[in-house]
Design a protein around this motif. Sequence first.
Motif, short mmCIF file in Angstrom:
data_model
loop_
_atom_site.label_atom_id
_atom_site.label_comp_id
_atom_site.label_asym_id
_atom_site.label_seq_id
_atom_site.Cartn_x
_atom_site.Cartn_y
_atom_site.Cartn_z
N ALA A 1 0.83 -1.21 0.00
CA ALA A 1 0.00 0.00 0.00
C ALA A 1 0.87 1.26 0.00
O ALA A 1 0.55 2.25 -0.67
CB ALA A 1 -0.93 -0.01 1.21
N GLU A 2 1.97 1.23 0.74
CA GLU A 2 2.87 2.38 0.76
C GLU A 2 3.48 2.63 -0.61
O GLU A 2 3.58 3.78 -1.06
CB GLU A 2 3.97 2.16 1.79
N ARG A 3 3.87 1.58 -1.29
CA ARG A 3 4.45 1.74 -2.63
C ARG A 3 3.42 2.27 -3.61
O ARG A 3 3.72 3.16 -4.43
CB ARG A 3 4.99 0.40 -3.12
N LEU A 4 2.20 1.74 -3.55
CA LEU A 4 1.16 2.20 -4.47
C LEU A 4 0.80 3.65 -4.20
O LEU A 4 0.54 4.42 -5.12
CB LEU A 4 -0.08 1.32 -4.34
N ALA A 5 0.80 4.04 -2.92
CA ALA A 5 0.46 5.43 -2.56
C ALA A 5 1.48 6.39 -3.16
O ALA A 5 1.12 7.50 -3.60
CB ALA A 5 0.40 5.58 -1.05
N ARG A 6 2.75 5.99 -3.20
CA ARG A 6 3.78 6.86 -3.77
C ARG A 6 3.62 7.01 -5.28
O ARG A 6 4.08 8.00 -5.86
CB ARG A 6 5.17 6.31 -3.44
N ARG A 7 2.99 6.03 -5.92
CA ARG A 7 2.83 6.07 -7.38
C ARG A 7 1.55 6.74 -7.82
O ARG A 7 1.38 7.04 -9.00
CB ARG A 7 2.87 4.64 -7.94
N ARG A 8 0.63 6.97 -6.88
CA ARG A 8 -0.64 7.60 -7.23
C ARG A 8 -0.47 9.11 -7.39
O ARG A 8 0.36 9.74 -6.73
CB ARG A 8 -1.71 7.33 -6.18
N SER A 9 -1.31 9.70 -8.25
CA SER A 9 -1.32 11.14 -8.43
C SER A 9 -2.02 11.79 -7.25
O SER A 9 -3.20 11.53 -7.00
CB SER A 9 -2.04 11.50 -9.74
N GLU A 10 -1.31 12.63 -6.50
CA GLU A 10 -1.89 13.24 -5.30
C GLU A 10 -2.96 14.27 -5.64
O GLU A 10 -3.84 14.54 -4.84
CB GLU A 10 -0.78 13.90 -4.47
N ALA A 11 -2.88 14.87 -6.83
CA ALA A 11 -3.82 15.94 -7.18
C ALA A 11 -5.11 15.43 -7.82
O ALA A 11 -5.98 16.22 -8.18
CB ALA A 11 -3.13 16.93 -8.13
N THR B 1 -8.49 8.56 -3.04
CA THR B 1 -8.73 9.66 -3.97
C THR B 1 -10.09 10.28 -3.67
O THR B 1 -11.10 9.57 -3.61
CB THR B 1 -8.70 9.14 -5.42
N PRO B 2 -10.15 11.60 -3.47
CA PRO B 2 -11.42 12.22 -3.07
C PRO B 2 -12.50 12.13 -4.15
O PRO B 2 -12.21 12.28 -5.34
CB PRO B 2 -11.03 13.67 -2.78
N VAL C 1 -7.51 6.17 -15.15
CA VAL C 1 -6.64 5.02 -15.41
C VAL C 1 -5.18 5.45 -15.39
O VAL C 1 -4.31 4.74 -14.88
CB VAL C 1 -7.02 4.37 -16.76
N ARG C 2 -4.90 6.65 -15.94
CA ARG C 2 -3.53 7.16 -15.92
C ARG C 2 -3.06 7.39 -14.49
O ARG C 2 -1.87 7.24 -14.18
CB ARG C 2 -3.46 8.47 -16.71
N GLY C 3 -3.96 7.73 -13.60
CA GLY C 3 -3.60 7.94 -12.21
C GLY C 3 -3.50 6.67 -11.40
O GLY C 3 -3.06 6.68 -10.25
N SER C 4 -3.93 5.52 -11.98
CA SER C 4 -3.87 4.25 -11.26
C SER C 4 -2.44 3.75 -11.19
O SER C 4 -1.73 3.71 -12.20
CB SER C 4 -4.74 3.20 -11.97
N PRO C 5 -1.97 3.36 -10.01
CA PRO C 5 -0.59 2.87 -9.90
C PRO C 5 -0.39 1.50 -10.52
O PRO C 5 0.74 1.07 -10.73
CB PRO C 5 -0.37 2.81 -8.39
N VAL C 6 -1.49 0.80 -10.85
CA VAL C 6 -1.40 -0.56 -11.38
C VAL C 6 -1.77 -0.61 -12.86
O VAL C 6 -1.08 -1.23 -13.68
CB VAL C 6 -2.30 -1.53 -10.58
N LEU C 7 -2.86 0.07 -13.24
CA LEU C 7 -3.39 -0.04 -14.60
C LEU C 7 -2.97 1.12 -15.51
O LEU C 7 -3.51 1.28 -16.60
CB LEU C 7 -4.92 -0.12 -14.54
N ARG C 8 -2.01 1.91 -15.08
CA ARG C 8 -1.58 3.09 -15.82
C ARG C 8 -1.21 2.80 -17.28
O ARG C 8 -1.54 3.60 -18.17
CB ARG C 8 -0.40 3.72 -15.09
N PRO C 9 -0.55 1.69 -17.62
CA PRO C 9 -0.17 1.45 -19.02
C PRO C 9 -1.36 1.42 -19.99
O PRO C 9 -1.19 1.66 -21.19
CB PRO C 9 0.54 0.10 -18.97
N LEU C 10 -2.57 1.11 -19.49
CA LEU C 10 -3.73 1.04 -20.37
C LEU C 10 -4.16 2.42 -20.88
O LEU C 10 -4.89 2.52 -21.86
CB LEU C 10 -4.91 0.39 -19.64
N ALA C 11 -3.73 3.49 -20.20
CA ALA C 11 -4.19 4.84 -20.56
C ALA C 11 -3.78 5.22 -21.98
O ALA C 11 -4.51 5.93 -22.67
CB ALA C 11 -3.65 5.85 -19.56
#
Length: 612
Positions: free
Chosen positions: A307-317, A345-346, A385-395
Amino acid sequence: MQGIRQQLNATAGGASTGWFRPAGLRTIFGIDLRTLALFRILLGFYLLADICLRLRDLTAHYTDQGIMPRAVQMDYLSLGSYSLHLANGSALFQGVLFAIAAVAAMMMIIGWKTRIAVIASWILLISVQNRNTFILSGEDNLAVLLTFWAMFLPLGARYSVDAALDPDSDKADNRYFSIATLALLVQGMSMYFFSAMLKTDARWIPDGTAVYYALNLDYMVTPFGLWFRQFEPLLQALTYYVYWLELIGPILIFSPFFHRSLRILFMCAFITMHLGFLLCLEIGLFPVVSIIMNLTFLPGSVWDGLAERLARRRSEALAIWYDRDCMFCLKACRILRMFLFLGNTPIRPAQDDPPIGRLLEDNNSWVVSNTDGNFMKWQAMRQLVRGSPVLRPLATTMGARPIVWLGDRSYDLVAANRAGLAGISDRLLPWRTIPRRAGWATNCLAGVFLVFITVQNVSTLPGANWTLPERLVIARQSLGLFQYWTMFAPHPELTSPWPVIEGRLTDGTVVDVYSAKRGNADTSRPDVVSSVYENYRWRKFLSNLEDQSYLPVRQFLALNYARYLCRAWSVANPDGAQLATFSIIFNVEFTPPPGVPRVVEEREVWLHDCFG
């Protein structure tokens, strides 16, 4: 010094157990909710794969035109056994039940109405297994047991549609303990411990030749296993390794001391053992379902690190904006956030921000905002999808013009029918709260069944001179709680059979009935004996047919198999000469001790006249 003590006492998931402080019962026998979600998803995929593999032989294994007509199977069902599949012998009826089971498995995978899906899967799994009991193996027994215990657990509490529709899901603690978590973990380790206790033959201890004999069962050994068995000293070491792992591993995996390290160590050891089985032996999905069972021991610390690793890869904005008056829209946003691994994500009403609200009104679209701006319709989905830390390549693919056009049209269609979809979502996707604790009734039932399986396992041990009363046997068969872990116990089998079926047509032509072709049957030993069998369920049935310990049952198996062969030839050759007579013969290869030549014996099992 104080900081060092704090570090030493730090534990997985915030528990109060450190390296030098024993873990408590809730830590030892609890399961992280994220681990339960993984268990649910993998078990659902296993059930789906099992259905697909069974469909290959729908007519042959599950209809009255196959090898086991209903009237025959019902004579061999144990007291208390049931099967919905025995209600009708047609392929259409069986196909409908398979389709229902597939839907239930897919509901498990996505976590929608999870408990109902698990209960339906359990009922249909027992039902399909009881439709033809002569093609079953240890895989089927373990799958039913895992599905049974799954009914008592909150499998939908994480990463599911159910969790997305729970307003309080984000506040729940990931640590979960109940009698059912204890029972599931004990059930899994019971398979190994009691299997080791039943391995009483000298080929295991002290000889260390059991793995040699297992890899010389040519009728179930893979090409890799054929190559690997040349390393006899390694096979002896593996024999000792498997035996002691099964005997000691189930105890140390529950150790209160060095709990987290020992749990991960033995979980990985059992998983690698099953990967070895998968490489060397044609035993169906047994290694797969066993690995799924072992993954229930995955501790929460692994998920915390991930979860910590995924949080670092997510877009905070990143932020998602929806129409406040559309509850369907809010549900859809929460489900998307869940399955795109977007964490916290809000998700906010667009009306709370006037500029965003105007965009929503002017474009009749939800809005996704990030550092690059505000996006609507399909482009909003692409940004998520681009903001997803796992599925980003699909964007990248989602930005292709045809896909954008199709995505926007699809969004417009949904927006135009929002009122109708809202009504459907109210019925199918209602807000609901997943219970945070198991009720007393659930715990009591799980406790009773845990005692029941333990009593059964103890009764299978050498020297146990008592059997279950008939009432308990009926309960066991009804619930699918059978326990008898004889995997290569007391020793591996010592014979490898393969069938040779030669016959004559009504015009006198000699045919190879087993291979369904004209000409004499090939009686020579194949290079890879396991390849003679179409799949592992056919191998189980045919080896039962050859097994001399199955007398007198095997004469009924042979008779119905022979009748099936007559029908199958007629269906395949409606305008040609029909199958008249044939003999079912098995070449049986005996596994010799190391260094001794192999011996092959021919056994004639059945002579058949299709018109007699």
